[in-house]
Scaffold this active site. Structure first.
Site, short mmCIF file in Angstrom:
data_model
loop_
_atom_site.label_atom_id
_atom_site.label_comp_id
_atom_site.label_asym_id
_atom_site.label_seq_id
_atom_site.Cartn_x
_atom_site.Cartn_y
_atom_site.Cartn_z
N CYS A 1 51.19 42.57 37.21
CA CYS A 1 51.70 41.21 36.80
C CYS A 1 53.03 41.57 35.69
O CYS A 1 53.66 40.57 35.63
CB CYS A 1 50.83 40.57 35.67
SG CYS A 1 49.18 40.15 36.73
N ASN B 1 47.87 32.43 40.48
CA ASN B 1 48.59 33.76 40.00
C ASN B 1 49.03 34.48 41.08
O ASN B 1 48.10 35.07 41.99
CB ASN B 1 47.48 34.57 39.16
CG ASN B 1 48.14 35.63 38.52
OD1 ASN B 1 49.34 36.21 38.75
ND2 ASN B 1 47.40 36.34 37.63
N HIS C 1 54.98 34.91 32.65
CA HIS C 1 53.83 35.03 33.83
C HIS C 1 52.78 34.19 34.17
O HIS C 1 52.11 33.63 32.96
CB HIS C 1 53.29 36.58 33.56
CG HIS C 1 52.26 36.77 34.64
ND1 HIS C 1 52.18 36.57 35.95
CD2 HIS C 1 51.12 37.23 34.39
CE1 HIS C 1 51.13 37.08 36.63
NE2 HIS C 1 50.47 37.36 35.63
N1 ACO Z 1 33.55 28.99 39.44
C1 ACO Z 1 32.23 28.53 38.78
N2 ACO Z 1 31.82 29.64 37.85
C2 ACO Z 1 32.49 30.41 37.64
C3 ACO Z 1 33.51 30.94 38.41
C4 ACO Z 1 34.30 30.02 39.15
N3 ACO Z 1 35.46 30.29 39.96
N4 ACO Z 1 34.02 32.28 37.99
C5 ACO Z 1 33.16 32.45 36.98
N5 ACO Z 1 32.29 31.58 36.74
C6 ACO Z 1 31.13 31.72 36.02
C7 ACO Z 1 30.63 32.99 35.81
O1 ACO Z 1 29.82 33.58 36.90
C8 ACO Z 1 29.72 32.95 34.72
O2 ACO Z 1 28.44 32.56 34.71
P1 ACO Z 1 27.08 33.01 34.07
O3 ACO Z 1 27.24 32.39 32.81
O4 ACO Z 1 25.98 32.27 34.94
O5 ACO Z 1 27.06 34.32 34.32
C9 ACO Z 1 30.19 32.03 33.87
O6 ACO Z 1 31.40 31.15 34.75
C10 ACO Z 1 31.38 32.13 32.84
O7 ACO Z 1 32.07 33.41 33.20
P2 ACO Z 1 33.21 34.30 32.59
O8 ACO Z 1 33.89 35.19 33.33
O9 ACO Z 1 32.55 34.49 31.04
O10 ACO Z 1 34.14 32.80 32.22
P3 ACO Z 1 35.24 32.54 31.40
O11 ACO Z 1 35.06 31.43 30.64
O12 ACO Z 1 35.67 33.90 30.53
O13 ACO Z 1 36.51 32.01 32.37
C11 ACO Z 1 38.52 33.30 33.31
C12 ACO Z 1 36.98 33.34 33.41
C13 ACO Z 1 38.93 31.95 33.73
C14 ACO Z 1 38.76 34.37 34.16
C15 ACO Z 1 38.97 33.47 31.73
O14 ACO Z 1 38.11 34.65 31.30
C16 ACO Z 1 40.38 34.09 31.76
O15 ACO Z 1 41.12 33.09 32.15
N6 ACO Z 1 40.66 34.97 31.66
C17 ACO Z 1 42.13 35.47 31.75
C18 ACO Z 1 42.16 36.48 32.84
C19 ACO Z 1 43.24 36.12 33.93
O16 ACO Z 1 43.78 35.25 33.81
N7 ACO Z 1 43.39 36.97 34.61
C20 ACO Z 1 44.49 36.62 35.64
C21 ACO Z 1 44.68 38.11 36.31
S1 ACO Z 1 45.37 39.03 35.05
C22 ACO Z 1 47.04 38.63 34.55
O17 ACO Z 1 47.55 38.34 35.56
C23 ACO Z 1 47.49 38.76 33.26
#
Ligand code: ACO
Length: 343
Positions: free
Chosen positions: A121, A300, A270
């Protein structure tokens, strides 16, 4: 010493729109529009058709950037191609783009260097750093810098992979970095990396410490386990580090350019997650109208997010000559970067 400025911008996204509802209905993923929008801001993304690869997406963006700069492909002195989804393991997509642009053909072939940038990224900013240095040193007059990704080919589009696969889309952005004697252009690019977190967001595919690097079945075919095949991510850790690193990098960029954050007219971050960027803006006191976003429409697109946004902002008139622009990115590695540009 010449200054380096962005003389042209261009972008391309493939025509196929995949909405959050499509992830549920077409791919059978247990997710919902509400879940994805609430946590990421993403409403839809683009997927390239089978047969289309990263160099092709990059070519469309590159040709648009060259046209905007009023240049021919043969005017370019160097190609930089930032991607985490190259067409092949090797060679890089930079040489494939060079071939597509046809610069090595004809009576006056230009066998210009083509370099791939592997910083995920932050790839566009690592490329901008390199382009700026090449132009300012006099080694190149025009550098074509492309960020392009074909994520759709390598996403686990099942419920198992939903945390990662709901985030990414395909697309390409390009800029031409050119020499100028005017007092404008790139005011510096600031990069950082912290390899202690290399596996926090990582797609291994193979393990080169193994002999052979991919296990084989009885017929000699490679076997890749799902946790090697698909990207793995600790999303919460990425979120925390992204906010810290991008805000630090932006403040550094301002200090080096003897500017205050308030002097910046437009912020182009980004596009990993709308929430990360809103949190960052809140922390730094950046008014919402000064930041542009397109993650709602494209998801993304990794190395392509910033050049796509720059091209869209120029096209819509939000980014005009004379404005001061602040860029920041964070990604796998961890790697990050920032830049201030007097447009
Ligand atoms: N739809 C429905 N449920 C989902 C999804 C989805 N797409 N994805 C995950 N879940 C579920 C998980 O399975 C989990 O269920 P469980 O509690 O039964 O195990 C629950 O939701 C919570 O999962 P988490 O991964 O803890 O969810 P979180 O609230 O952290 O959100 C997310 C995930 C959106 C990825 C968040 O952590 C985030 O925004 N992180 C930043 C990472 C990012 O943006 N990465 C992009 C690439 S890196 C970059 O470009 C910098």
């Amino acid at each position: 010493m010449a200054n380096a400025y962005i003389s042209g911008t261009g972008f391309y996204v493939p025509p196929q729109v995949v909405t959050n509802d499509d992830l549920v209905k077409k791919y059978g993923i247990e997710t919902s529009h509400e879940w994805i929008v609430q946590r990421t801001g993403i409403e839809e993304r683009r997927f390239a058709a089978e047969g289309v690869g990263t160099a092709e997406l990059g070519e469309h963006a590159a040709r648009a950037a060259l046209a905007a700069a009023g240049l021919q492909a043969t005017d370019i002195d160097m190609i930089l191609f930032a991607t985490l989804s190259p067409n092949y393991a090797f060679p890089g997509s930079g040489v494939l783009l060079q071939r597509r642009l046809g610069v090595a053909e004809g009576d006056n072939p230009r066998l210009i260097p083509a370099m791939d940038i592997r910083n995920q990224c932050s790839g566009f900013l690592y490329g901008l750093y390199t382009a700026n240095a090449m132009v300012r040193s006099g080694a190149a007059k025009h550098v074509l810098l492309v960020g392009a990704e074909t994520h759709s080919a390598a996403l686990d589009l099942t419920t198992r992979g939903r945390t990662v696969s709901s985030l990414f889309g395909d697309g390409a952005g390009a800029v031409v970095v050119s020499a100028t004697d005017e007092e404008r252009g790139i005011q510096g690019v600031h990069l950082g990396a912290d390899g202690r977190h290399a596996e926090v967001l990582c797609q291994k595919v193979w393990d080169i410490t193994k002999r052979p690097f991919v296990p084989l079945d009885d017929e000699g075919r490679g076997l890749v386990e799902p946790d090697h095949l698909w990207a793995q991510m600790d999303g919460r850790k990425v979120f925390r580090h992204a906010v810290m690193a991008m805000s630090g990098a932006l403040v550094d960029a301002c200090t080096h350019a003897s500017l205050e954050l308030g002097d910046i007219d437009l912020f182009v971050f980004h596009q990993a997650n709308l929430r990360i960027n809103q949190y960052l803006a809140d922390q730094l006191g950046i008014p919402p109208e000064k930041a542009v976003h397109n993650i709602q429409r494209y998801g993304n697109t990794t190395a392509a997010t910033i050049p796509i946004l720059l091209a869209e902002s120029v096209a819509s008139g939000k980014l005009k000559p004379g404005m001061t622009v602040g860029l920041a990115a964070f990604g796998s590695g961890f790697t990050w970067g920032s830049s201030i540009i007097k447009w």
